[in-house]
Design a protein around this motif. Structure first.
Motif, PDB file in Angstrom:
ATOM      1  N   ILE A 178      23.030 -71.061  -4.218  1.00 53.25           N
ATOM      2  CA  ILE A 178      22.739 -71.205  -2.672  1.00 53.25           C
ATOM      3  C   ILE A 178      21.707 -72.152  -2.527  1.00 53.25           C
ATOM      4  N   ALA A 179      20.740 -72.649  -3.411  1.00 57.99           N
ATOM      5  CA  ALA A 179      19.765 -73.327  -3.077  1.00 57.99           C
ATOM      6  C   ALA A 179      20.248 -74.959  -2.937  1.00 57.99           C
ATOM      7  N   ALA A 212      22.161 -63.406 -11.344  1.00 54.92           N
ATOM      8  CA  ALA A 212      21.304 -63.702 -10.115  1.00 54.92           C
ATOM      9  C   ALA A 212      20.560 -65.005 -10.079  1.00 54.92           C
ATOM     10  N   VAL A 213      20.168 -65.397 -11.093  1.00 54.93           N
ATOM     11  CA  VAL A 213      19.829 -66.820 -11.013  1.00 54.93           C
ATOM     12  C   VAL A 213      20.663 -68.123 -10.680  1.00 54.93           C
ATOM     13  N   TYR A 249      19.979 -53.490 -13.668  1.00 52.41           N
ATOM     14  CA  TYR A 249      18.884 -54.600 -13.571  1.00 52.41           C
ATOM     15  C   TYR A 249      18.130 -54.884 -14.553  1.00 52.41           C
ATOM     16  N   ILE A 286      23.462 -67.513  -9.011  1.00 51.03           N
ATOM     17  CA  ILE A 286      23.765 -67.532  -7.544  1.00 51.03           C
ATOM     18  C   ILE A 286      22.608 -67.970  -6.704  1.00 51.03           C
ATOM     19  N   ILE A 287      21.306 -67.881  -6.939  1.00 50.39           N
ATOM     20  CA  ILE A 287      20.210 -68.501  -6.373  1.00 50.39           C
ATOM     21  C   ILE A 287      20.280 -69.885  -6.281  1.00 50.39           C
ATOM     22  N   CYS A 288      20.348 -70.199  -7.598  1.00 55.89           N
ATOM     23  CA  CYS A 288      20.351 -72.016  -7.540  1.00 55.89           C
ATOM     24  C   CYS A 288      21.570 -72.558  -6.794  1.00 55.89           C
ATOM     25  N   TRP A 330      20.484 -60.619 -14.569  1.00 59.07           N
ATOM     26  CA  TRP A 330      19.496 -61.515 -14.073  1.00 59.07           C
ATOM     27  C   TRP A 330      20.118 -63.192 -14.421  1.00 59.07           C
ATOM     28  N   THR A 346      22.554 -75.444   0.224  1.00 66.20           N
ATOM     29  CA  THR A 346      21.826 -75.532   1.303  1.00 66.20           C
ATOM     30  C   THR A 346      21.260 -76.901   1.595  1.00 66.20           C
TER      31      THR A 346
END
Length: 224
Positions: free
Chosen positions: A22-23, A15-16, A6, A18-20, A12, A26
């Motif tokens: 998903i957003a 991770a960023v 990590y 993947i988060i973007c 990171w 959605t």
């Protein structure tokens, strides 16, 4: 020693990413799910008032057709009953008899349909109709005596005829006035509205010359 995963920069970054992702996914799905029901609700709301308005109109039309059909049926029944009430009131077919009975006795009309007067017995018997009921009948007698002519004419007069009076209209016409209850019933429409004429009144006009009686006219009314 190796750094924990990590603490690595690429962890990171992933991770960023993947988060973007998903957003974004959605954000695209939510409007679609909310937008879909709206057209369906509008369509349903538009259809319902139309059905509510159309239904009473159709029901009213059916009721009107039913009422009209009933009225026509009743009228037809009344006409049939009226025709059934008409009977032969003379011995051989004549004044006051329906056209159907006269033609049953004498055969088909010998004149053209638009002549205004029907002819039978080789045109020796002429008939005029009021609503298909004989109201004027002329019998040609070919120079017979008055007694002979009236004897023949008796067969085309109502059988319940009662003599009222006799007089001379002019040099060539003798008139005998009669009354008949049967004729009053058969020619009710003819006598209705004629306040100065008693229903069932008819006359026999005996026409003659120096060779004898050549015709007898039997007619509803009292005017020679």
């Amino acid at each position: 020693m190796n750094k924990p995963i990590y603490k690595k920069w690429w962890f990171w970054l992933i991770a960023v990413f993947i988060i973007c992702a998903i957003a974004i996914a959605t954000g695209q799905e939510d409007p679609k799910e909310q937008a879909e029901p709206e057209p369906s609700n509008v369509a349903a709301n538009e259809d319902e008032p139309n059905e509510a308005v159309d239904a009473p109109s159709q029901s009213k039309e059916v009721e009107q057709q039913t009422e009209t059909g009933k009225t026509e049926s009743e009228t037809q029944q009344q006409n049939n009953q009226a025709n059934n009430d008409l009977v032969q009131i003379t011995k051989s077919g004549g004044l006051g008899d329906p056209k159907s009975i006269i033609e049953k006795n004498y055969g088909n009309d010998e004149n053209e349909p638009d002549s205004g007067m029907s002819a039978y017995k080789n045109k020796s018997l002429l008939v005029m109709y009021y609503d298909d009921i004989a109201f004027n009948v002329t019998l040609y007698t070919e120079g017979s005596t008055k007694e002979e002519a009236l004897g023949e004419a008796n067969a085309i007069m109502p059988t319940d005829a009662v003599k009222v009076k006799e007089y001379k209209a002019d040099e060539n016409r003798d008139v005998i006035q009669f009354e008949s209850e049967g004729l009053a019933n058969q020619l009710k429409g003819f006598y209705d509205g004629q306040d100065d004429l008693k229903p069932g009144t008819f006359i026999a006009i005996v026409k003659h010359d120096d060779k004898g009686v050549y015709a007898v006219i039997i007619a509803a009314g009292d005017n020679p």
